[in-house]
Design a protein around this motif. Structure first.
Motif, mmCIF file in Angstrom:
data_model
loop_
_atom_site.group_PDB
_atom_site.id
_atom_site.type_symbol
_atom_site.label_atom_id
_atom_site.label_comp_id
_atom_site.label_asym_id
_atom_site.label_seq_id
_atom_site.Cartn_x
_atom_site.Cartn_y
_atom_site.Cartn_z
ATOM 1 N N GLY A 42 0.833 -1.378 0.088
ATOM 2 C CA GLY A 42 0.002 0.100 -0.016
ATOM 3 C C GLY A 42 0.989 1.168 -0.088
ATOM 4 O O GLY A 42 1.829 1.295 0.074
ATOM 5 N N THR A 43 0.290 2.341 -0.180
ATOM 6 C CA THR A 43 0.765 3.710 -0.089
ATOM 7 C C THR A 43 0.506 4.646 1.057
ATOM 8 O O THR A 43 0.872 5.796 1.113
ATOM 9 C CB THR A 43 0.461 4.382 -1.524
ATOM 10 O OG1 THR A 43 -0.679 4.762 -1.708
ATOM 11 C CG2 THR A 43 1.289 3.439 -2.699
ATOM 12 N N SER A 44 -0.295 4.066 1.835
ATOM 13 C CA SER A 44 -0.781 4.823 2.992
ATOM 14 C C SER A 44 -1.070 3.694 4.167
ATOM 15 O O SER A 44 -1.212 2.761 3.712
ATOM 16 C CB SER A 44 -1.703 5.835 2.671
ATOM 17 O OG SER A 44 -3.048 5.112 2.303
ATOM 18 N N THR A 49 -1.174 -3.105 2.724
ATOM 19 C CA THR A 49 -1.307 -4.533 2.476
ATOM 20 C C THR A 49 -1.452 -5.123 3.578
ATOM 21 O O THR A 49 -0.559 -5.237 4.319
ATOM 22 C CB THR A 49 -0.307 -4.909 1.482
ATOM 23 O OG1 THR A 49 -0.365 -3.919 0.179
ATOM 24 C CG2 THR A 49 -0.534 -6.275 0.928
ATOM 25 N N GLU A 50 -2.264 -6.218 3.688
ATOM 26 C CA GLU A 50 -2.534 -6.957 4.976
ATOM 27 C C GLU A 50 -1.569 -8.355 4.603
ATOM 28 O O GLU A 50 -1.834 -8.911 3.601
ATOM 29 C CB GLU A 50 -3.858 -7.512 4.962
ATOM 30 C CG GLU A 50 -4.989 -6.458 5.602
ATOM 31 C CD GLU A 50 -6.416 -6.626 5.705
ATOM 32 O OE1 GLU A 50 -6.699 -7.856 5.308
ATOM 33 O OE2 GLU A 50 -7.241 -5.750 6.039
ATOM 34 N N ASP A 65 9.464 5.978 -2.754
ATOM 35 C CA ASP A 65 8.097 5.516 -2.573
ATOM 36 C C ASP A 65 8.106 5.233 -1.111
ATOM 37 O O ASP A 65 9.061 4.648 -0.404
ATOM 38 C CB ASP A 65 7.574 4.583 -3.502
ATOM 39 C CG ASP A 65 7.420 5.034 -4.889
ATOM 40 O OD1 ASP A 65 7.357 6.125 -5.060
ATOM 41 O OD2 ASP A 65 7.093 4.267 -5.612
ATOM 42 N N TYR A 66 6.786 5.300 -0.446
ATOM 43 C CA TYR A 66 6.636 4.907 0.835
ATOM 44 C C TYR A 66 5.611 3.566 0.708
ATOM 45 O O TYR A 66 4.729 3.564 0.131
ATOM 46 C CB TYR A 66 5.698 5.845 1.436
ATOM 47 C CG TYR A 66 6.543 6.975 2.090
ATOM 48 C CD1 TYR A 66 7.123 6.804 3.550
ATOM 49 C CD2 TYR A 66 6.790 8.161 1.551
ATOM 50 C CE1 TYR A 66 7.718 8.088 3.911
ATOM 51 C CE2 TYR A 66 7.425 9.413 1.908
ATOM 52 C CZ TYR A 66 8.158 9.155 3.053
ATOM 53 O OH TYR A 66 8.810 10.091 3.650
ATOM 54 N N LEU A 67 6.121 2.347 1.160
ATOM 55 C CA LEU A 67 5.635 1.266 1.036
ATOM 56 C C LEU A 67 4.837 0.683 2.489
ATOM 57 O O LEU A 67 5.623 1.108 3.484
ATOM 58 C CB LEU A 67 6.432 0.188 0.764
ATOM 59 C CG LEU A 67 7.197 0.397 -0.493
ATOM 60 C CD1 LEU A 67 8.033 -0.653 -1.234
ATOM 61 C CD2 LEU A 67 6.262 1.001 -1.824
ATOM 62 N N ILE A 153 3.631 -1.443 9.061
ATOM 63 C CA ILE A 153 5.098 -1.368 8.663
ATOM 64 C C ILE A 153 5.219 -0.343 7.547
ATOM 65 O O ILE A 153 4.358 -0.470 6.417
ATOM 66 C CB ILE A 153 5.396 -2.658 8.250
ATOM 67 C CG1 ILE A 153 5.226 -3.748 9.201
ATOM 68 C CG2 ILE A 153 6.894 -2.654 7.730
ATOM 69 C CD1 ILE A 153 5.580 -5.295 8.580
ATOM 70 N N ARG A 154 6.309 0.626 7.616
ATOM 71 C CA ARG A 154 6.544 1.436 6.594
ATOM 72 C C ARG A 154 7.823 1.485 6.356
ATOM 73 O O ARG A 154 8.971 1.565 7.175
ATOM 74 C CB ARG A 154 6.092 3.039 7.113
ATOM 75 C CG ARG A 154 6.227 3.933 6.110
ATOM 76 C CD ARG A 154 6.093 5.319 6.584
ATOM 77 N NE ARG A 154 6.958 5.835 7.356
ATOM 78 C CZ ARG A 154 7.037 7.079 7.991
ATOM 79 N NH1 ARG A 154 5.986 7.993 7.754
ATOM 80 N NH2 ARG A 154 7.829 7.667 8.895
ATOM 81 N N LEU A 155 8.198 1.267 4.928
ATOM 82 C CA LEU A 155 9.295 0.992 4.465
ATOM 83 C C LEU A 155 9.833 2.318 3.227
ATOM 84 O O LEU A 155 8.854 2.468 2.594
ATOM 85 C CB LEU A 155 9.538 -0.218 3.599
ATOM 86 C CG LEU A 155 11.052 -0.582 3.074
ATOM 87 C CD1 LEU A 155 12.293 -0.664 4.064
ATOM 88 C CD2 LEU A 155 10.842 -1.968 2.255
ATOM 89 N N THR A 156 10.555 3.034 3.538
ATOM 90 C CA THR A 156 11.113 3.909 2.592
ATOM 91 C C THR A 156 12.593 4.282 2.761
ATOM 92 O O THR A 156 13.207 3.999 3.644
ATOM 93 C CB THR A 156 10.205 5.241 3.066
ATOM 94 O OG1 THR A 156 10.488 6.302 1.983
ATOM 95 C CG2 THR A 156 10.556 5.863 4.163
#
Length: 267
Positions: A42-44, A49-50, A65-67, A153-156
């Motif tokens: 997802g982007t936010s 994404t589950e 991008d932010y994932l 979880i946020r990956l960037t």
């Protein structure tokens, strides 16, 4: 009871805030159509994404991008989030970072692991790890302890050179948990797990509405609050038995040989 009501109010606020957006936003991507692990991110927070624990989710995106992914964590679990970023053949030095947020979108600190990783120019991969603190069934109002519910979880990439923005990259994310057991047990529990939309769902159930505003459909395999049984019960029972035996032994040592023999007068 007071803190339970406070946290329940927080869940209600989160659910009411997220509920109206369910109709006007696209559903969060989950597993692929063949039932396998997710292949996109997802982007936010709202479109995260589950992913189930034990699955390896993948995604392709561009540098900058932010994932976002989301996963469930229950009381007594200590989640470990691992991410592997596959970089293009040519790139400058980059710094990648992974952040984890709880159901109230509070950033959770990592107990151990390399949450931020700087890779040299031309490096093929960047590996990140975040070991969270143990999820507690209940917490004080002022504390920022991990609580049962959905985690994000946020990956960037941070401090990315302008020349690297937009370069293709891919990522793999996996979450595993260790069951800590009775050593992490506390007295008390939340009224509801911190899952987006749970308050709206409860309200609609009372009104017998057919609409659903639930934004998260994942939960532990054996349901929420699955950690009610732990080795704490075993040690409590053993302690009770030992206390009873100690009481019996103490009574046997102090009761003596019985009533003393009466001697007749003048005997």
């Amino acid at each position: 009871m007071r803190i339970t009501r406070v946290l329940s109010g927080a869940v209600l606020a989160l659910g009411l805030a997220a509920g109206p957006a369910a109709a006007d936003s696209s559903p969060s991507p989950s597993a692929s159509e063949d039932g396998g692990a997710p292949t996109q991110a997802g982007t936010s927070f709202r479109t995260a994404t589950e992913v189930e624990q034990g699955q390896t989710a993948t995604a392709s995106a561009s540098t900058g991008d932010y994932l976002y992914w989301s996963f469930p964590a229950d009381a007594g679990q200590r989640p470990t989030v691992k991410a592997t970023v596959k970089l293009p053949d040519t790139h400058a030095a980059e710094t990648w970072q992974i952040d984890v947020y709880d159901g109230l979108r509070r950033r959770q600190s990592c107990q151990s692991g390399a949450q931020t990783r700087t890779v040299a120019a031309g490096a093929a991969t960047a590996e990140l790890t975040c070991v969270l603190r143990t999820v507690r069934a209940w917490s004080e109002q002022w504390a920022n302890d991990p609580l049962p519910g959905t985690y994000y979880i946020r990956l960037t990439a941070v401090d990315v050179p302008t020349s690297d923005l937009g370069l293709p990259m891919s990522a793999e994310v996996r979450v595993d948990s260790k069951d800590i057991g009775g050593s992490a047990a506390v007295d008390g529990s939340l009224a509801q797990p911190l899952v987006p939309g749970v308050a709206v769902k409860s309200q609609e159930d009372e009104e017998s509405s057919s609409d659903s505003a639930v934004l998260s459909s994942i939960e532990p395999d054996d349901g929420w609050a699955s950690g009610w049984w732990s080795d704490r019960w075993v040690w409590t029972a053993i302690g009770g038995v030992l206390a009873a035996l100690a009481g019996i032994g103490g009574y046997a040592l102090t009761r003596g040989a019985g009533r003393p023999t009466r001697v007749p007068p003048g005997g």
